[in-house]
Design a protein around this motif. Structure first.
Motif, short mmCIF file in Angstrom:
data_model
loop_
_atom_site.label_atom_id
_atom_site.label_comp_id
_atom_site.label_asym_id
_atom_site.label_seq_id
_atom_site.Cartn_x
_atom_site.Cartn_y
_atom_site.Cartn_z
N VAL A 27 1.04 -1.04 0.02
CA VAL A 27 0.18 -0.05 0.37
C VAL A 27 1.16 1.65 0.32
N ARG A 28 2.44 1.66 0.40
CA ARG A 28 2.59 2.41 0.55
C ARG A 28 3.34 2.59 -0.18
N ASP A 29 3.77 1.32 -1.08
CA ASP A 29 4.46 1.50 -2.61
C ASP A 29 3.78 1.79 -3.82
N PHE A 30 2.74 1.56 -3.07
CA PHE A 30 1.09 1.84 -4.49
C PHE A 30 0.45 2.75 -3.70
N PRO A 31 0.60 3.86 -3.61
CA PRO A 31 -0.52 4.33 -2.76
C PRO A 31 -1.94 4.67 -3.65
N ASP A 61 4.60 1.79 7.11
CA ASP A 61 3.36 1.96 7.35
C ASP A 61 3.39 -0.26 8.26
N TYR A 62 2.35 -0.80 8.39
CA TYR A 62 2.30 -2.17 9.22
C TYR A 62 1.03 -2.46 8.59
N ARG A 63 1.03 -2.51 6.57
CA ARG A 63 0.22 -2.96 5.84
C ARG A 63 1.22 -3.41 4.85
N PHE A 64 1.31 -5.20 5.43
CA PHE A 64 2.06 -6.11 4.01
C PHE A 64 1.08 -7.35 3.25
#
Length: 310
Positions: A27-31, A61-64
């Motif tokens: 999510v952080r890398d492809f917002p 973030d803590y979304r993996f």
């Protein structure tokens, strides 16, 4: 000379590494690309809300996303900050083993190291004398299923097939005190470990303790204060907007737990020592927030009428 029944191809296949793409911050890398929606019951996510709001170059973030080959393993652990977590299998199959928080001591050796592999048949009984007595829950997770992991539950996971999954760590008002208790316990251990380094400068030593806490646990007490203030202000706004009794009770629980944390945190040694000189101004600011918080709790606490027997 001796002969072997295995062929070079068999030996090459046997030595092939088991690959596992772990902790990919998708999510952080492809917002911009919305690949999925967070399930409703996991949506009140203070942890990622806080990290998304940072503007100091530390945004994380803590979304993996996890993508693992068959037989790849996530070793035994409890989740970061003693957070909740949820894991959704997009495809593939996982085997889970979970231990309740009261079994933690049985899973470690004398130095605090976890059992390397709970499914191993060669676990050293002298090093881990109580491991075999630890009861657990074990189950398979199929494609399309989502698992909720409660706070503090230790777990090891094995991909029994090639598997793609989405995993979030998250915290809300029902788990924020677990996070605070972990930070306190870890800081106590750190202070004990480096007590011999303490000199006449209390501030310098406390800064070092907080630095180790930040590296070891992921957050220091000053950062936790900022987190708590932010979530307190947010919860006080939302409790006035929600309409259902269930949602109001949810935020009321959150406010009560945040108040208890702020009441304790404001008098912590780290807070007093590290803010010496400007502590009075900060104390007044937090004290004002605590008073607003107390009023919000009183305002939204249901009045229970008890009829006395005649």
């Amino acid at each position: 000379s001796s002969s072997s029944s295995s062929s070079p191809q068999d030996e090459e296949e046997e030595a092939a590494p088991v690959l596992y793409l772990k902790d990919w911050h998708f999510v952080r890398d492809f917002p911009v690309y919305t690949a999925y929606e967070v399930p409703h019951y996991f949506a009140e996510d203070w942890l990622n809300l806080h990290w998304d709001s940072l503007r100091d170059g530390k945004k994380d973030d803590y979304r993996f996303v996890y993508l693992g080959m068959q037989n790849s393993i996530t070793p035994l652990h409890a989740d970061v900050f003693r957070s909740y977590s949820w894991s959704a299998n997009v495809w593939g199959r996982k085997l889970w083993r979970m231990y309740s928080p009261d079994k933690e001591a049985m899973l470690k050796d004398a130095f605090g190291n976890y059992v390397p592999d709970v499914w191993s048949h060669d676990i050293d009984s002298k090093r881990f004398p109580n491991f075999k007595s630890a009861t657990y829950i074990e189950f398979y997770q199929e494609a399309g299923e989502t698992i909720f992991v409660p706070s503090g539950w230790h777990h090891q996971v094995k991909n029994v097939e090639d598997t793609l999954s989405i995993n979030h760590n998250w915290i809300n008002g029902c788990a924020v005190d677990f996070m605070w208790n972990l930070l306190k316990a870890d800081l106590t251990r750190i202070r004990e470990m480096i007590l011999d380094c303490k000199g006449s400068d209390a501030s310098e030593w406390e800064q070092q303790c907080q630095k180790v806490l930040r590296a070891n646990t992921g957050m220091d007490q000053i950062q936790f204060l900022q987190f708590s203030v932010k979530m307190t202000e947010r919860s006080m706004q939302l409790i006035r907007k929600v309409e259902s009794n269930v949602e109001q009770m949810f935020y009321l629980v959150a406010l009560n737990r945040l108040k208890a944390i702020l009441d304790e945190l404001i008098f912590e040694d780290a807070f007093v020592v590290l803010h010496e000189g400007r502590n009075e101004l900060i104390q007044l600011s937090v004290q004002s927030l605590r008073e607003d918080l107390r009023c919000a709790i009183i305002e939204h606490t249901p009045t229970v009428k008890v009829e006395l027997p005649r």
